[in-house]
Design an enzyme around this catalytic site. Sequence first.
Site, PDB file in Angstrom:
ATOM      1  NE  ARG A  35       5.995  15.830   2.175  1.00  0.00           N
ATOM      2  CZ  ARG A  35       7.119  15.509   2.054  1.00  0.00           C
ATOM      3  NH1 ARG A  35       8.082  16.340   1.304  1.00  0.00           N
ATOM      4  NH2 ARG A  35       7.851  14.752   2.537  1.00  0.00           N
ATOM      5  CE1 TYR A  81       5.225  15.369   9.372  1.00  0.00           C
ATOM      6  CE2 TYR A  81       4.853  15.195   6.658  1.00  0.00           C
ATOM      7  CZ  TYR A  81       5.296  14.973   8.268  1.00  0.00           C
ATOM      8  OH  TYR A  81       3.394  14.439   8.135  1.00  0.00           O
ATOM      9  CE1 TYR A 118       0.867  11.419   3.103  1.00  0.00           C
ATOM     10  CE2 TYR A 118       2.397  10.363   1.941  1.00  0.00           C
ATOM     11  CZ  TYR A 118       1.352  10.176   2.278  1.00  0.00           C
ATOM     12  OH  TYR A 118       1.276   8.417   2.847  1.00  0.00           O
ATOM     13  CB  CYS A 152       0.610  35.736   9.019  1.00  0.00           C
ATOM     14  SG  CYS A 152      -0.332  36.789   8.185  1.00  0.00           S
ATOM     15  CD  GLU A 153       1.686  30.139  12.177  1.00  0.00           C
ATOM     16  OE1 GLU A 153       3.232  30.029  12.072  1.00  0.00           O
ATOM     17  OE2 GLU A 153       0.717  29.906  12.314  1.00  0.00           O
ATOM     18  CD  GLU A 160      -1.295  -0.757   3.559  1.00  0.00           C
ATOM     19  OE1 GLU A 160      -2.354  -1.304   3.686  1.00  0.00           O
ATOM     20  OE2 GLU A 160      -1.072   0.265   5.041  1.00  0.00           O
ATOM     21  N   GLY A 196       1.243   4.862  -1.097  1.00  0.00           N
ATOM     22  CA  GLY A 196       1.231   6.338  -1.846  1.00  0.00           C
ATOM     23  C   GLY A 196       2.306   7.278  -1.895  1.00  0.00           C
ATOM     24  NE  ARG A 197       6.959   9.755   1.112  1.00  0.00           N
ATOM     25  CZ  ARG A 197       6.736  11.311   1.852  1.00  0.00           C
ATOM     26  NH1 ARG A 197       6.655  12.180   1.960  1.00  0.00           N
ATOM     27  NH2 ARG A 197       5.736  10.744   3.389  1.00  0.00           N
TER      28      ARG A 197
HETATM   29  C1  LIG Z   1      -0.462   6.379   4.718  1.00  0.00           C
HETATM   30  C2  LIG Z   1      -0.064   5.156   5.081  1.00  0.00           C
HETATM   31  C3  LIG Z   1       0.542   4.511   4.092  1.00  0.00           C
HETATM   32  C4  LIG Z   1       1.175   4.493   2.621  1.00  0.00           C
HETATM   33  O1  LIG Z   1       2.524   5.341   3.300  1.00  0.00           O
HETATM   34  P1  LIG Z   1       3.757   6.312   1.371  1.00  0.00           P
HETATM   35  O2  LIG Z   1       4.438   6.279   2.711  1.00  0.00           O
HETATM   36  O3  LIG Z   1       2.706   7.470   1.143  1.00  0.00           O
HETATM   37  O4  LIG Z   1       3.781   5.138   0.999  1.00  0.00           O
HETATM   38  C5  LIG Z   1       0.288   2.822   3.771  1.00  0.00           C
HETATM   39  N1  LIG Z   1      -0.270   2.165   5.316  1.00  0.00           N
HETATM   40  C6  LIG Z   1      -0.993   3.073   5.958  1.00  0.00           C
HETATM   41  C7  LIG Z   1      -1.333   1.839   6.809  1.00  0.00           C
HETATM   42  C8  LIG Z   1      -0.440   4.442   6.281  1.00  0.00           C
HETATM   43  O5  LIG Z   1      -1.043   5.047   7.227  1.00  0.00           O
END
Ligand SMILES: *Cc1c(COP(=O)(O)O)cnc(C)c1O
Length: 419
Positions: A315, A319, A373, A344-345, A276, A278-279
Site C-alpha cells: 500500500r 497508493y 489489503y 530492489c526498487e 459489503e 472489507g477494509r
Molecule cells: C473491494 C470491494 C469491496 C470492499 O471494499 P472495501 O473498501 O474494502 O470496503 C466491496 N465490494 C466490491 C464489489 C469490491 O470490489
Amino acid sequence: MDDFHYEGGDLYCEDVPLAEIAQGAGTPTYVYSHAALERAYRDLDDAFGDLDHLVCYAVKANGNLAILRALASFGAGADIVSGGELYRVMRAGFDPKKVVFAGVGKTEQELMAGLGERILLFNVESASELDHLERYAFRHGKKARVSLRVNPNVDAETHEHITTGRERDKFGIPVDEALTLADRIKEFKCVDLIGVHQHIGSQITKIGPHAEAIEKSAGLVDELKRRGFDIKYFNIGGGLGIRYKDEDVPTAKDLVDAVRPTLEPLAAGGTKILCEMGRYIAGNAGALLTSVIYRKKSGEKSFIVADAGMNDLLRPSLYDAHHEVRAACEDGALANADLVGPVCESGDYLARDRDLPDAAEGDLLAVMSAGAYGFSMASNYNSRPRPAEVMVRGDSWAVVREREHNADLIKGELVPAFL
Ligand SMILES: *Cc1c(COP(=O)(O)O)cnc(C)c1O
C-alpha cells in the site's frame, strides 16, 4: 479500546506481547486481533439496527481462512470477486446463501462454480455477462439469481486507483442501460433479477459520495419495482474508510444514519439491505511485525532497513498510503527517517520522510492498520517468501498461515526436457 496497546512500554495485541509472537513466529509476520475483527463487524452490524440487512465481508481485503472462519461464526456473509475466493469461503464454512459475487470479468468456470454452489447473488456488470449466465444456467438446468451492478456516476473522492463508480471506470452499468437490461431479463428463462448493487470505491472518508450514490441507486430499485420486478436485495457496497493517520472518518453508524431515510422505505417494502465492507472490518485488526536489519545514512538522509518490504505490504508504494509505525518496545526516541525494505526498487518503502521510532538493528517495529489489503496484496517479488500470519485471541495466539519457504517459491515450475 485499542486492541493494539502499550503495557509498561511493550506493545501488545490483546493480551499477547508482540515480542513474544516475533520470537515464536519470526518476522515479517502479520498479526490479527480477533477482538478487533469482531468489534468492527458488530459495529457495522449494529449500525443497521432493525433494518432487515446482511453484512457481507469483502474477502479480497484479507482472505485468510481463520479470518473468514471468525467472520462466518459472527454471522457475516461474504462478497467475493473470483472463483478462488469462492473456494476460500466454502472452505471456511460460509453459508452459500450469504455469498454475493462481483467482478467485471467472471469466466465461464467462475460463473459455473457460483451456480454450482447456489450462491445468493451474482452482481452482474454487463449485458454480455448476463447473456453468458443465462446460457450456462440453461445448459445445466440451474437458476441464477442476479442483481445488476449499477454505476451511479459518483466520484468517491478517494485514490484514483480505487474509485469505481464514475462513468469512465470499468465497473457497473449506467442506470438507463440497467433498465434496458432488465427488460431483456424478462425474456430469460434461467435468470431472476432480484437485486440492485452498487459499489463506488474504497477508503472513502466522506459520507457525501456514499449518500449520493446510494440515493441514485435506490431510485433504480424503485423503478424496477414499478416495472414489476421483485427486488429483494439492495446492496449498498463497501468502501467505508478507516483511520490510518489522523483522518476524520465517519463511523458505520454515521453512514447508515445518513442513508436511513432512503433505506427504510425500501426495507419496509420487503427489500433486504446488503453491504459489503472489507477494509472497515479487517483494516485496523492487523499489524505487520518487522525487524530492523540495518540502519544506514546517505548524506542527510537516514534509513531504517527492515525485513518487510513492498512485496509484503504494497500500500505505501502503490497508493502512497500512510501506516503508523510503532516500536514493539517503546522508549519514546524518534528519528526522521525512511522505513524501507530489502526489495530492489526505490519505491520500496513502508514509511517515508517521517518521525519514526529510533529503532536500532534487531529492534522490532509494528506497521499498523495492515489487516486489509496487506497480506492479500503480498507477492513473491524478488523471490521473497511471503510472511507468516498469526491470529491473537485474548492471551492465546496461533499461526494461521505458515511463513513460506524457498521451496514454495518454485512450486509448479518445471525445467523442460529440451534444456
Ligand atoms: C473491494 C470491494 C469491496 C470492499 O471494499 P472495501 O473498501 O474494502 O470496503 C466491496 N465490494 C466490491 C464489489 C469490491 O470490489
